[in-house]
Design a protein around this motif. Structure first.
Motif, PDB file in Angstrom:
ATOM      1  N   UNK A   1      22.059 -23.029  24.896  1.00 50.44           N
ATOM      2  CA  UNK A   1      21.175 -23.899  24.114  1.00 50.44           C
ATOM      3  C   UNK A   1      21.079 -25.252  24.800  1.00 50.44           C
ATOM      4  N   UNK A   2      19.913 -25.862  24.677  1.00 48.59           N
ATOM      5  CA  UNK A   2      19.665 -27.144  25.332  1.00 48.59           C
ATOM      6  C   UNK A   2      20.035 -28.301  24.414  1.00 48.59           C
ATOM      7  N   UNK A   3      20.206 -29.484  25.013  1.00 54.47           N
ATOM      8  CA  UNK A   3      20.396 -30.720  24.261  1.00 54.47           C
ATOM      9  C   UNK A   3      19.097 -31.510  24.297  1.00 54.47           C
ATOM     10  N   UNK A   4      18.865 -32.283  23.259  1.00 49.74           N
ATOM     11  CA  UNK A   4      17.697 -33.153  23.283  1.00 49.74           C
ATOM     12  C   UNK A   4      17.942 -34.286  24.268  1.00 49.74           C
ATOM     13  N   UNK A   5      16.860 -34.864  24.766  1.00 53.86           N
ATOM     14  CA  UNK A   5      16.988 -35.975  25.713  1.00 53.86           C
ATOM     15  C   UNK A   5      17.615 -37.186  25.040  1.00 53.86           C
ATOM     16  N   UNK A   6      17.461 -37.298  23.741  1.00 56.69           N
ATOM     17  CA  UNK A   6      18.129 -38.379  23.011  1.00 56.69           C
ATOM     18  C   UNK A   6      19.637 -38.158  22.979  1.00 56.69           C
ATOM     19  N   UNK A   7      20.069 -36.922  22.699  1.00 51.72           N
ATOM     20  CA  UNK A   7      21.499 -36.617  22.654  1.00 51.72           C
ATOM     21  C   UNK A   7      22.170 -36.922  23.989  1.00 51.72           C
ATOM     22  N   UNK A   8      21.550 -36.519  25.074  1.00 50.47           N
ATOM     23  CA  UNK A   8      22.146 -36.703  26.397  1.00 50.47           C
ATOM     24  C   UNK A   8      22.410 -38.176  26.683  1.00 50.47           C
ATOM     25  N   UNK A   9      21.572 -39.041  26.159  1.00 54.70           N
ATOM     26  CA  UNK A   9      21.658 -40.464  26.506  1.00 54.70           C
ATOM     27  C   UNK A   9      22.636 -41.273  25.653  1.00 54.70           C
ATOM     28  N   UNK A  10      23.337 -40.643  24.736  1.00 51.64           N
ATOM     29  CA  UNK A  10      24.231 -41.419  23.867  1.00 51.64           C
ATOM     30  C   UNK A  10      25.573 -41.710  24.529  1.00 51.64           C
ATOM     31  N   UNK A  11      25.858 -41.093  25.673  1.00 52.64           N
ATOM     32  CA  UNK A  11      27.192 -41.180  26.271  1.00 52.64           C
ATOM     33  C   UNK A  11      27.256 -42.194  27.410  1.00 52.64           C
ATOM     34  N   UNK A  12      27.542 -43.462  27.074  1.00 50.07           N
ATOM     35  CA  UNK A  12      27.928 -44.474  28.059  1.00 50.07           C
ATOM     36  C   UNK A  12      26.968 -44.660  29.222  1.00 50.07           C
ATOM     37  N   UNK A  13      25.696 -44.820  28.938  1.00 49.54           N
ATOM     38  CA  UNK A  13      24.723 -45.147  29.974  1.00 49.54           C
ATOM     39  C   UNK A  13      24.366 -46.632  29.892  1.00 49.54           C
ATOM     40  N   UNK A  14      24.018 -47.197  31.027  1.00 51.95           N
ATOM     41  CA  UNK A  14      23.592 -48.599  31.040  1.00 51.95           C
ATOM     42  C   UNK A  14      22.146 -48.748  30.587  1.00 51.95           C
ATOM     43  N   UNK A  15      21.343 -47.698  30.766  1.00 52.73           N
ATOM     44  CA  UNK A  15      19.920 -47.758  30.458  1.00 52.73           C
ATOM     45  C   UNK A  15      19.528 -46.610  29.541  1.00 52.73           C
ATOM     46  N   UNK A  16      18.420 -46.814  28.837  1.00 54.42           N
ATOM     47  CA  UNK A  16      17.855 -45.772  28.000  1.00 54.42           C
ATOM     48  C   UNK A  16      16.407 -45.552  28.414  1.00 54.42           C
ATOM     49  N   UNK A  17      15.981 -44.288  28.421  1.00 55.12           N
ATOM     50  CA  UNK A  17      14.653 -43.956  28.908  1.00 55.12           C
ATOM     51  C   UNK A  17      13.889 -43.153  27.864  1.00 55.12           C
ATOM     52  N   UNK A  18      12.599 -43.382  27.798  1.00 58.53           N
ATOM     53  CA  UNK A  18      11.765 -42.590  26.918  1.00 58.53           C
ATOM     54  C   UNK A  18      11.742 -41.135  27.395  1.00 58.53           C
ATOM     55  N   UNK A  19      11.557 -40.226  26.460  1.00 61.74           N
ATOM     56  CA  UNK A  19      11.580 -38.801  26.787  1.00 61.74           C
ATOM     57  C   UNK A  19      10.511 -38.430  27.800  1.00 61.74           C
ATOM     58  N   UNK A  20       9.313 -39.005  27.662  1.00 56.53           N
ATOM     59  CA  UNK A  20       8.244 -38.649  28.597  1.00 56.53           C
ATOM     60  C   UNK A  20       8.563 -39.092  30.021  1.00 56.53           C
ATOM     61  N   UNK A  21       9.315 -40.189  30.143  1.00 53.89           N
ATOM     62  CA  UNK A  21       9.728 -40.663  31.463  1.00 53.89           C
ATOM     63  C   UNK A  21      10.727 -39.682  32.085  1.00 53.89           C
ATOM     64  N   UNK A  22      11.683 -39.221  31.293  1.00 53.73           N
ATOM     65  CA  UNK A  22      12.674 -38.265  31.787  1.00 53.73           C
ATOM     66  C   UNK A  22      12.003 -36.949  32.170  1.00 53.73           C
ATOM     67  N   UNK A  23      11.055 -36.503  31.357  1.00 51.38           N
ATOM     68  CA  UNK A  23      10.354 -35.255  31.662  1.00 51.38           C
ATOM     69  C   UNK A  23       9.568 -35.359  32.964  1.00 51.38           C
TER      70      UNK A  23
END
Length: 293
Positions: free
Chosen positions: A136-158
């Motif tokens: 099963x996959x994780x949402x792009x929001x879930x992936x970004x909750x763990x100690x990142x300096x930056x946050x990115x919009x989902x369309x940018x990650x895609x």
């Protein structure tokens, strides 16, 4: 946490614990199951041939040094490891993500790296590895909750994922050091000891992944060396027999590399034993301290 939103991102595609497991020496002989067979040797030969297609470019280590990417690379791999623990993803997925990262960076060879770029690529690498290797996959929001300096919009990650896939030629079934460990360890150790043994081997693989010196070796060499070190530590009576067999199906160049890699791994393992708090390689440019689990 800084928030990055760029509609035209990547329009120019040129850049496009120490383990808590401890072991007492096993005094009773450990039965290694039969591993010498033609079918295994054929499969092993196929993997050796296949791994060449999934290596970073030959000048990758030099490129990392010249662009001051040694430590940032260590940071994002540490982030992969933390995500593995948080989301209970497999180690195979982590090693795939590292492979995607190294191949992408080595192919693109951008000369104006900023850390947010590496974080974005790393999110894309882990997201694709999870989709490819997990149930099963994780949402792009879930992936970004763990100690990142930056946050990115989902369309940018895609968008970054699509660029990554194109650069990698859509070749995602990478042969990693973990792949070789899985192949070489199946069936030769009694089940009640296998889990602890593999845990120790994986520790060595992670430490090797974080070490710039290990980048000179192919995944097969690193995987076999990690198995060898662990057998030496836990089941020395069986180590020589098993490694002698593996060596017998390799060419001389591969044998030489394994001896060199094994010696380096042994030295660095010994150094870590003297510095219990340090997880990354003990080098002025790559030391990365990680909290004990």
């Amino acid at each position: 946490m800084a928030y990055v939103c760029m509609d035209n991102l990547l329009c120019d595609e040129v850049w496009l614990s120490k383990s808590s497991n401890t072991f007492e020496e096993v005094s009773d002989p450990v039965a290694l199951k039969s591993y010498e067979n033609e079918e295994f040797e054929e499969a092993f030969a196929v993997c050796l041939e296949k791994e060449v297609s999934f290596l970073p470019e030959s000048d990758y280590t030099k490129y990392l040094h010249s662009n001051n990417l040694i430590f940032p690379r260590c940071r994002v791999i540490q982030w992969f490891i933390k995500c593995r623990s948080r989301f209970n993803i497999s180690f195979g997925t982590v090693f795939l993500a590292v492979n995607y990262l190294d191949r992408f960076v080595s192919i693109c060879q951008c000369h104006d790296w900023e850390y947010w770029m590496l974080e974005l690529i790393s999110i894309a690498c882990l997201s694709i590895a999870i989709k490819f290797n997990e149930m099963s996959a994780l949402s792009l929001h879930e992936i970004q909750v763990e100690n990142l300096d930056y946050s990115f919009q989902s369309n940018v990650i895609l968008k970054m994922e699509l660029i990554l896939l194109k650069v990698l030629g859509w070749r995602l079934n990478s042969v990693t050091s973990f792949s070789f460990v899985e192949m070489l360890s199946v069936g030769f150790l009694e089940p009640h000891l296998h889990e602890k043994f593999i845990s120790r081997v994986i520790d060595l693989l992670i430490q090797a992944t974080l070490d710039q010196k290990m980048l000179e070796f192919r995944p097969s060499i690193v995987g076999i060396s990690a198995l060898w070190c662990t057998l030496d530590q836990l089941f020395p009576p069986k180590s020589d027999t098993y490694i002698a067999y593996i060596m017998s199906i390799l060419n001389q160049s591969q044998k030489d590399d394994i001896i060199k890699c094994h010696k380096l791994m042994e030295t660095q393992t010994s150094m870590r034993c003297e510095n219990h708090h340090c997880y990354c390689p003990l080098s002025p440019t790559t030391v990365l301290y990680i909290e004990h689990a």
